[in-house]
Design a protein around this motif. Structure first.
Motif, PDB file in Angstrom:
ATOM      1  N   PHE A  23      -0.586   3.734  81.349  1.00 32.77           N
ATOM      2  CA  PHE A  23       0.127   4.658  80.950  1.00 32.77           C
ATOM      3  C   PHE A  23       1.198   5.219  82.132  1.00 32.77           C
ATOM      4  O   PHE A  23       0.938   5.214  83.169  1.00 32.77           O
ATOM      5  CB  PHE A  23      -0.373   6.135  80.600  1.00 32.77           C
ATOM      6  N   ARG A  25       5.284   6.818  83.087  1.00 33.34           N
ATOM      7  CA  ARG A  25       6.340   7.719  82.825  1.00 33.34           C
ATOM      8  C   ARG A  25       7.533   6.875  81.853  1.00 33.34           C
ATOM      9  O   ARG A  25       8.033   6.021  82.252  1.00 33.34           O
ATOM     10  CB  ARG A  25       6.988   8.422  84.157  1.00 33.34           C
ATOM     11  N   GLY A  30      12.734  14.902  76.370  1.00 27.12           N
ATOM     12  CA  GLY A  30      11.470  15.633  76.642  1.00 27.12           C
ATOM     13  C   GLY A  30      11.965  16.527  77.852  1.00 27.12           C
ATOM     14  O   GLY A  30      10.935  17.179  78.414  1.00 27.12           O
ATOM     15  N   THR A  37       5.011  13.661  82.958  1.00 21.92           N
ATOM     16  CA  THR A  37       3.997  13.124  82.079  1.00 21.92           C
ATOM     17  C   THR A  37       4.073  11.845  81.889  1.00 21.92           C
ATOM     18  O   THR A  37       5.108  11.171  81.789  1.00 21.92           O
ATOM     19  CB  THR A  37       3.805  13.868  80.720  1.00 21.92           C
ATOM     20  N   SER A  38       2.794  10.802  81.731  1.00 17.19           N
ATOM     21  CA  SER A  38       2.889   9.555  81.693  1.00 17.19           C
ATOM     22  C   SER A  38       2.631   9.376  80.259  1.00 17.19           C
ATOM     23  O   SER A  38       1.478   9.216  79.811  1.00 17.19           O
ATOM     24  CB  SER A  38       1.808   8.885  82.492  1.00 17.19           C
ATOM     25  N   SER A  39       3.745   9.288  79.358  1.00 17.10           N
ATOM     26  CA  SER A  39       3.613   9.186  77.953  1.00 17.10           C
ATOM     27  C   SER A  39       3.781   7.822  77.327  1.00 17.10           C
ATOM     28  O   SER A  39       3.440   7.519  76.353  1.00 17.10           O
ATOM     29  CB  SER A  39       4.430  10.179  77.239  1.00 17.10           C
ATOM     30  N   LYS A  79       7.536   3.290  74.093  1.00 15.25           N
ATOM     31  CA  LYS A  79       7.973   4.603  74.431  1.00 15.25           C
ATOM     32  C   LYS A  79       8.504   5.557  73.456  1.00 15.25           C
ATOM     33  O   LYS A  79       9.670   6.333  73.785  1.00 15.25           O
ATOM     34  CB  LYS A  79       8.499   4.780  75.958  1.00 15.25           C
ATOM     35  N   HIS A  81       7.696   7.971  71.358  1.00 11.97           N
ATOM     36  CA  HIS A  81       7.341   9.096  71.201  1.00 11.97           C
ATOM     37  C   HIS A  81       7.245  10.285  72.325  1.00 11.97           C
ATOM     38  O   HIS A  81       7.063   9.507  73.360  1.00 11.97           O
ATOM     39  CB  HIS A  81       6.132   9.314  70.179  1.00 11.97           C
ATOM     40  N   ARG A  82       7.356  11.379  72.248  1.00 14.63           N
ATOM     41  CA  ARG A  82       7.001  12.055  73.493  1.00 14.63           C
ATOM     42  C   ARG A  82       5.678  12.288  73.756  1.00 14.63           C
ATOM     43  O   ARG A  82       5.095  12.706  74.778  1.00 14.63           O
ATOM     44  CB  ARG A  82       7.493  13.497  73.231  1.00 14.63           C
ATOM     45  N   SER A  83       4.749  11.856  72.818  1.00 16.49           N
ATOM     46  CA  SER A  83       3.180  11.901  73.051  1.00 16.49           C
ATOM     47  C   SER A  83       2.596  10.670  73.544  1.00 16.49           C
ATOM     48  O   SER A  83       2.859   9.798  72.850  1.00 16.49           O
ATOM     49  CB  SER A  83       2.671  12.600  71.624  1.00 16.49           C
ATOM     50  N   GLN A  84       1.990  10.828  74.357  1.00 16.55           N
ATOM     51  CA  GLN A  84       0.888   9.686  74.966  1.00 16.55           C
ATOM     52  C   GLN A  84       0.083   9.171  73.836  1.00 16.55           C
ATOM     53  O   GLN A  84      -0.004   7.842  73.306  1.00 16.55           O
ATOM     54  CB  GLN A  84       0.103  10.112  75.905  1.00 16.55           C
ATOM     55  N   ASN A  87       2.148   6.987  71.271  1.00 17.49           N
ATOM     56  CA  ASN A  87       2.707   6.013  71.756  1.00 17.49           C
ATOM     57  C   ASN A  87       1.618   4.803  71.595  1.00 17.49           C
ATOM     58  O   ASN A  87       1.801   3.829  71.503  1.00 17.49           O
ATOM     59  CB  ASN A  87       3.223   6.035  73.254  1.00 17.49           C
TER      60      ASN A  87
END
Length: 143
Positions: A23, A25, A30, A37-39, A79, A81-84, A87
């Motif tokens: 994961f 950045r 965002g 955050t590492s999304s 990458k 989406h904003r959510s890990q 993704n």
């Protein structure tokens, strides 16, 4: 989380230990949140060392060989989406679709022959065309 098996079909499964997820950045939307955050997800899968049947591996290499590293790893970076979690799910879905596309062997092409009527029509058309061209020759005087 990397221990989850990836089910391709009833008889094809990629073991969770074969998939390596990192994961990082991600750039993009965002705001300030994206800086901490590492999304973004980087999914790494070694095709040669996988537990898939040899025929599926061969078709995968033929179709996606340009995307593999020298070591035979496929790296999918997602990458979107904003959510890990989203993704991660998207990366696994992409890999699943790629393997599914080569899982079934392609249908063999059956060579066909033109029908007798088609051959006769073609030859007749050629003869007519030849006669038209023959009539374009010089006109001879008849004595």
């Amino acid at each position: 989380m990397a221990g989850d098996n990836l089910h391709i079909s009833n008889d094809l499964v990629i073991a969770g230990w074969e998939l390596v997820e990192q994961f990082t950045r991600a750039s993009g939307p965002g705001g300030q949140h994206v800086n901490k955050t590492s999304s973004a997800v980087q999914l790494r899968w070694n095709v040669a060392a996988s537990s898939l049947p040899a025929a599926v591996k061969m078709r995968f290499n033929k179709r996606y060989g340009a995307r593999l590293t020298k070591e035979g790893d496929l790296i999918l970076e997602v990458k979107d989406h904003r959510s890990q979690a989203l993704n991660r799910e998207a990366a696994r879905k992409r890999l699943k679709e790629m393997v599914k596309s080569v899982a079934k062997p392609p249908k063999r092409r059956i060579a066909t022959k033109p029908t007798r009527g088609a051959v006769q029509r073609r030859i007749k058309a050629k003869k007519v065309r030849g006669e038209v061209k023959a009539l374009r020759g010089r006109v001879r005087d008849e004595d």
